[in-house]
Design a protein around this motif. Structure first.
Motif, mmCIF file in Angstrom:
data_model
loop_
_atom_site.group_PDB
_atom_site.id
_atom_site.type_symbol
_atom_site.label_atom_id
_atom_site.label_comp_id
_atom_site.label_asym_id
_atom_site.label_seq_id
_atom_site.Cartn_x
_atom_site.Cartn_y
_atom_site.Cartn_z
ATOM 1 N N LEU A 38 8.941 16.244 50.871
ATOM 2 C CA LEU A 38 8.347 17.273 51.052
ATOM 3 C C LEU A 38 7.099 17.199 51.072
ATOM 4 O O LEU A 38 6.436 16.070 50.638
ATOM 5 C CB LEU A 38 8.734 17.989 49.648
ATOM 6 N N PRO A 43 9.187 21.622 53.628
ATOM 7 C CA PRO A 43 10.292 20.574 53.946
ATOM 8 C C PRO A 43 9.789 19.868 55.268
ATOM 9 O O PRO A 43 8.782 20.267 56.207
ATOM 10 C CB PRO A 43 11.439 21.511 54.127
ATOM 11 N N LEU A 51 17.022 18.225 57.437
ATOM 12 C CA LEU A 51 15.784 18.011 56.378
ATOM 13 C C LEU A 51 15.636 16.457 56.204
ATOM 14 O O LEU A 51 16.523 15.529 56.540
ATOM 15 C CB LEU A 51 16.612 18.378 54.816
ATOM 16 N N TYR A 109 17.649 23.010 51.116
ATOM 17 C CA TYR A 109 16.172 23.378 50.675
ATOM 18 C C TYR A 109 15.663 24.496 49.628
ATOM 19 O O TYR A 109 14.784 24.194 48.778
ATOM 20 C CB TYR A 109 15.224 23.437 51.983
ATOM 21 N N ARG A 113 13.525 23.929 46.435
ATOM 22 C CA ARG A 113 12.343 24.447 46.218
ATOM 23 C C ARG A 113 12.189 25.281 44.855
ATOM 24 O O ARG A 113 11.224 25.461 44.073
ATOM 25 C CB ARG A 113 11.792 25.484 47.299
#
Length: 289
Positions: A38, A43, A51, A109, A113
């Protein structure tokens, strides 16, 4: 099957590891363990919509690891650093990344987050004000002052279409991109059912009375952490009385117009929300109904 954005992660959340310090330590020591890459809260996304992951050794020295789950048995973590703060608005880079991410990757993600942002906003006990400590592999916080335990919160939000005579009601907020319209939305208030929240929000924002509320789908929304509950309701009439504090404009659009907006037709009556937003999913379901 309806598949809203931010759903479909392939990770096993491995709740049993959260309660077992020895097993958690073993997971962190696993050579196959990986850390989500990150940049702040944004991302790292490759050309395939995947990712980025790195080794746990790349975590900052002062980071606390949050166990996201297991990917085919391999542990996956995110790093929380005291003092990190999510930006007040999504960057243009993040909006592009969300368009590129595969649905299952976007779901992973979103979970990362949301839980990291929850830690950033809940460092102190809501009961006594004492600083709290991360526990349960990052899925709870403990207050050493009063003993309270706190868990990540998800705020329920209804997002809905009112329909009348084959048309859907869409509206736009005061600061939205030019031409953008979407379904109406609002938080579910304490002591209120989903159906009551749908009816209240449409009445408050557009002055339309609705009945026959039906559920369509739900979506975790990680900005910062809502559960979007998509519904369709039947309007008794089509007269609009807008709350200018909530809506800049609203209008009724027929299925042909909504279909054109979903297709990105430049002559469509409005600019549709992006595919990862459940408003897009809701409009897509409505045109097929």
């Amino acid at each position: 099957m309806i598949r809203p954005g931010f759903t479909g992660s392939t990770l096993d959340r491995a709740d049993c590891l959260r309660h077992d310090p020895a097993a958690l330590a073993e997971a962190a020591a696993d050579p196959g363990a990986r850390l989500l890459k990150l940049d702040g809260f944004d991302p790292d996304v490759d050309a395939r919509g995947r990712l980025g992951w790195t080794s746990l050794g790349d975590a900052p020295d002062d980071a606390r690891l949050v166990l996201l789950g297991l990917d085919q048995g391999s542990p996956r973590f995110a790093a929380y650093v005291e003092g990190m703060r999510a930006p007040p608005a999504r960057s243009s880079w993040l909006n592009r990344a969300l368009d590129e991410l595969r649905p299952d990757e976007a779901a992973t993600y979103a979970a990362a987050r949301s839980v990291l942002d929850w830690h950033a906003r809940h460092r102190f006990c809501a009961n006594c004000g004492h600083a709290t400590d991360m526990i349960r592999a990052g899925w709870a916080r403990h207050c050493p002052g009063c003993g309270a335990e706190h868990f990540p919160r998800t705020d329920p939000v209804v997002i809905m279409i009112a329909e009348h005579s084959g048309r859907a009601l869409v509206g736009r907020g005061p600061h939205w991109p030019p031409g953008r319209y979407s379904a109406l939305a609002g938080f579910v208030e304490p002591g209120e059912s989903i159906e009551e929240a749908v009816a209240r929000e449409i009445a408050e924002e557009a002055g339309v009375r609705v009945t026959a509320v039906r559920y369509v789908a739900s979506q975790p929304w990680p900005f910062p952490s809502q559960l979007m509950i998509a519904c369709v309701a039947q309007a008794g009439d089509d007269t609009l009385t807008l709350d200018a504090n909530e809506l800049q404009d609203a209008k009724w659009v027929d299925r042909a117009g909504v279909r054109a907006a979903l297709a990105g037709d430049p002559d469509a009556p409005f600019l549709c929300p992006p595919p990862y937003a459940i408003a897009h999913t809701l409009l897509s379901a409505w045109v097929k109904a």
